[in-house]
Design a protein around this motif. Structure first.
Motif, mmCIF file in Angstrom:
data_model
loop_
_atom_site.group_PDB
_atom_site.id
_atom_site.type_symbol
_atom_site.label_atom_id
_atom_site.label_comp_id
_atom_site.label_asym_id
_atom_site.label_seq_id
_atom_site.Cartn_x
_atom_site.Cartn_y
_atom_site.Cartn_z
ATOM 1 N N GLY A 86 0.784 -1.230 0.000
ATOM 2 C CA GLY A 86 0.000 0.000 0.000
ATOM 3 C C GLY A 86 0.814 1.276 0.000
ATOM 4 N N ALA A 87 2.111 1.188 -0.286
ATOM 5 C CA ALA A 87 2.965 2.371 -0.314
ATOM 6 C C ALA A 87 3.741 2.409 -1.629
ATOM 7 N N VAL A 88 4.134 3.616 -2.039
ATOM 8 C CA VAL A 88 4.944 3.778 -3.248
ATOM 9 C C VAL A 88 6.334 4.276 -2.855
ATOM 10 N N CYS A 89 7.306 3.885 -3.653
ATOM 11 C CA CYS A 89 8.702 4.242 -3.412
ATOM 12 C C CYS A 89 9.001 5.605 -4.029
ATOM 13 N N LEU A 90 9.562 6.491 -3.201
ATOM 14 C CA LEU A 90 9.998 7.803 -3.662
ATOM 15 C C LEU A 90 11.460 7.997 -3.284
ATOM 16 N N ALA A 91 12.165 8.745 -4.126
ATOM 17 C CA ALA A 91 13.581 9.032 -3.912
ATOM 18 C C ALA A 91 13.741 10.518 -3.619
ATOM 19 N N GLU A 92 14.584 10.859 -2.660
ATOM 20 C CA GLU A 92 14.838 12.263 -2.342
ATOM 21 C C GLU A 92 16.007 12.779 -3.177
ATOM 22 N N ARG A 93 15.726 13.773 -3.991
ATOM 23 C CA ARG A 93 16.734 14.360 -4.862
ATOM 24 C C ARG A 93 17.763 15.145 -4.044
ATOM 25 N N GLN A 94 19.012 15.058 -4.477
ATOM 26 C CA GLN A 94 20.074 15.863 -3.853
ATOM 27 C C GLN A 94 21.194 16.066 -4.862
ATOM 28 N N GLY A 95 21.836 17.218 -4.799
ATOM 29 C CA GLY A 95 23.021 17.469 -5.605
ATOM 30 C C GLY A 95 22.805 17.524 -7.094
ATOM 31 N N THR A 96 21.568 17.695 -7.539
ATOM 32 C CA THR A 96 21.304 17.734 -8.980
ATOM 33 C C THR A 96 21.142 19.159 -9.494
ATOM 34 N N GLY A 97 20.871 20.092 -8.590
ATOM 35 C CA GLY A 97 20.618 21.466 -9.003
ATOM 36 C C GLY A 97 19.183 21.725 -9.409
#
Length: 148
Positions: free
Chosen positions: A18-29
């Motif tokens: 019942g959950a979706v995977c999310l990624a936290e962006r970093q260092g991309t600008g």
């Protein structure tokens, strides 16, 4: 003036318990500190299926068989900078491997969230695609509003 061709993006919705995977962006600008789906752009001579399979492996280290992918939404989107994009949102019905952060220079980590209660810092493009998937809506247009 020639029309600006849209960028084709692929987004992968990994759902588990019942959950979706999310990624936290970093260092991309761009959108650093925000959460987004495993995603990316098509490479030359690549179809959307090959692109989302490649991105799944590059970003979260999983192998998604082509026949496990289901296209759930297509969005014609114009981002806040005015750039046109077409987003292809896929659900992986199964995959091999455990999702993990494969790009620590671009991603601060992975987390799982209820798709109907996404964090406020979810990238709007991705949040809209997830919302349309939940409503079983196959197509949408966002960012092209015109004044009457």
């Amino acid at each position: 003036m020639a029309p600006q061709l849209p960028v084709n993006d692929v987004m992968l919705i990994l759902e588990r318990d019942g959950a979706v995977c999310l990624a936290e962006r970093q260092g991309t600008g761009y959108a650093d500190g925000k959460l987004n789906l495993p995603s990316g752009k098509l490479d030359p001579d690549e179809d959307v299926f090959d692109a989302v399979i490649r991105e799944a492996f590059e970003e979260v280290g999983i192998v998604v068989p082509r026949d496990a992918l289901r296209l759930v939404h297509v969005m014609h989107f114009r981002n806040p900078e005015g750039e046109p994009r077409v987003g292809w949102f896929f659900v992986a019905q199964h995959w091999d491997g455990e999702p993990r952060n494969m790009e620590p220079k671009k991603c601060a980590g992975l987390s799982w969230h209820a798709p109907d209660h996404l964090p406020d810092n979810t990238v709007p493009y991705n949040a809209l695609g997830i919302a349309h998937w939940l409503k079983d809506e196959p197509f949408s247009v966002h960012g092209w509003e015109r004044s009457a």
